[in-house]
Design an enzyme around this catalytic site. Structure first.
Site, short mmCIF file in Angstrom:
data_model
loop_
_atom_site.label_atom_id
_atom_site.label_comp_id
_atom_site.label_asym_id
_atom_site.label_seq_id
_atom_site.Cartn_x
_atom_site.Cartn_y
_atom_site.Cartn_z
N LYS A 280 1.02 -1.21 -0.03
CA LYS A 280 -0.11 -0.23 -0.14
C LYS A 280 0.72 1.49 0.14
O LYS A 280 1.88 1.03 0.40
CB LYS A 280 -0.82 0.01 1.18
N ARG A 315 -3.85 -10.28 3.60
CA ARG A 315 -3.95 -10.36 2.06
C ARG A 315 -2.75 -9.84 1.66
O ARG A 315 -2.43 -8.69 1.94
CB ARG A 315 -5.32 -9.61 1.90
#
Length: 335
Positions: A280, A315
């Site tokens: 991210k 994840r």
């Protein structure tokens, strides 16, 4: 009102029935004016407050298997983006054969779940028609489901959920927590499929436009607790729910950090917790501005921190590396 657990592995009350324990809690009170008050104390003292008995029970009770997967150790969800525009690997696996090859490699590397998605939900992404999304994901889902893999479908569209479940998907993973499509909750109830409910502020095209919270961790908690309650009221079985606080979805760097520091609090809903922070943007923002594929070290650091707060599922893009990091973490915690 929320509870954040603190503790040392093997001590106190077990967090979510796992290998981590806690002997102190932080009680967080939100008043009607938007104010936040925090007070910490030993578990024994807090347990004397009848109003908190249910919270402590939810924090400590063991989690049932999710989609048939035992949660006695953190599970690894490997990402397969069958898209041309995902933030990290957009276009790499749009071709079905390449997506299948990638999914196969992730399973061989140790993935417990394959998360297949056909629409990018990166900041600024445009929506994809359900028919196109189904065309992208159904062959990939079917291939792995027929070979016994646990497959989740990453979608916010009810028609795609239904099509992927028909192709053999075992889990619905919805960034809108079943609110993005009026028919999604009905699909979840009818199918009896396990569901991951994620928090997102706004929608992908606009979610990073000046996101604002009174208190990010408890704002996210309140939203997810409401979605859990709505799903239970509609007939979704408690064992079929999992929550994801949505790192990077309508949150600044500081919001993301605050939510991650409070990961243990989300066990107060009594369901498994999934953390998705792999590659991210906030990782690069805290480092040297690295491109997505150069954010593996930060991703691993975040995954291990999530394990330390009892997250049952992570994840990730980098499955082999996460598998190795998890192996060391498990050995050190004797889990």
């Amino acid at each position: 009102m929320g509870i954040l657990s603190h503790g040392v592995a093997g001590s106190g009350i077990r967090l979510a029935g796992g290998s981590l324990g806690f002997g102190m809690v932080e009680v967080i009170v939100r008043d009607g004016e938007g104010g936040i008050r925090r007070a910490a104390g030993p578990v024994g003292e807090v347990a004397d407050l009848p109003a908190l008995a249910d919270w402590l029970d939810a924090l400590s009770k063991p989690r049932a298997p999710f989609a048939g997967l035992a949660l006695d150790r953190p599970a690894i969800m490997g990402i397969v983006n069958v898209t041309p525009d995902s933030f990290s690997d957009g276009g790499d696996f749009l071709d079905h054969d390449k997506a299948i090859a990638q999914g196969t490699a992730l399973l061989e590397a140790g993935a417990d779940i394959l998360d297949v998605g056909g629409e990018s939900t990166r900041p600024g992404a445009d929506p994809v028609a359900a028919e196109e999304e189904i065309r992208r994901v159904a062959p990939v889902v079917r291939h792995f489901a027929e070979r016994g893999a646990v497959v989740s479908i990453d979608t916010r569209h009810a028609a795609v959920m239904a099509g992927a479940l028909e192709a053999g998907a075992a889990i619905i993973n919805d960034v809108t927590a079943l609110t993005g499509d009026a028919d999604s909750l009905g699909v979840a109830v009818q199918s009896k499929a396990p569901v991951v409910l994620m928090h997102m502020r706004g929608e992908p095209r606009t979610m990073q436009t000046a996101p604002d919270y009174v208190d990010a961790p408890t704002d996210v908690y309140a939203y997810l607790a409401g979605r859990v309650a709505a799903c239970l009221a509609a007939g979704v079985a408690p064992g079929n729910l999992c929550v994801d606080p949505g790192i990077g979805f309508g949150k600044t760097v500081e919001h993301n950090l605050a939510v991650l520091r409070h990961t243990a609090m989300y066990h107060g809903m009594g369901v498994p917790v999934l953390i998705g922070l792999s590659r991210k943007r906030f990782i690069a923002s805290l480092s040297r501005g690295e491109e997505p594929k150069d954010r593996m070290a930060g991703s691993l650091a975040g995954a291990l921190a999530s394990f330390d707060q009892g997250a049952q599922i992570v994840r990730v893009h980098d499955v082999a590396e996460t598998f190795q990091a998890r192996a060391i973490w498990l050995a050190l915690h004797k889990a």
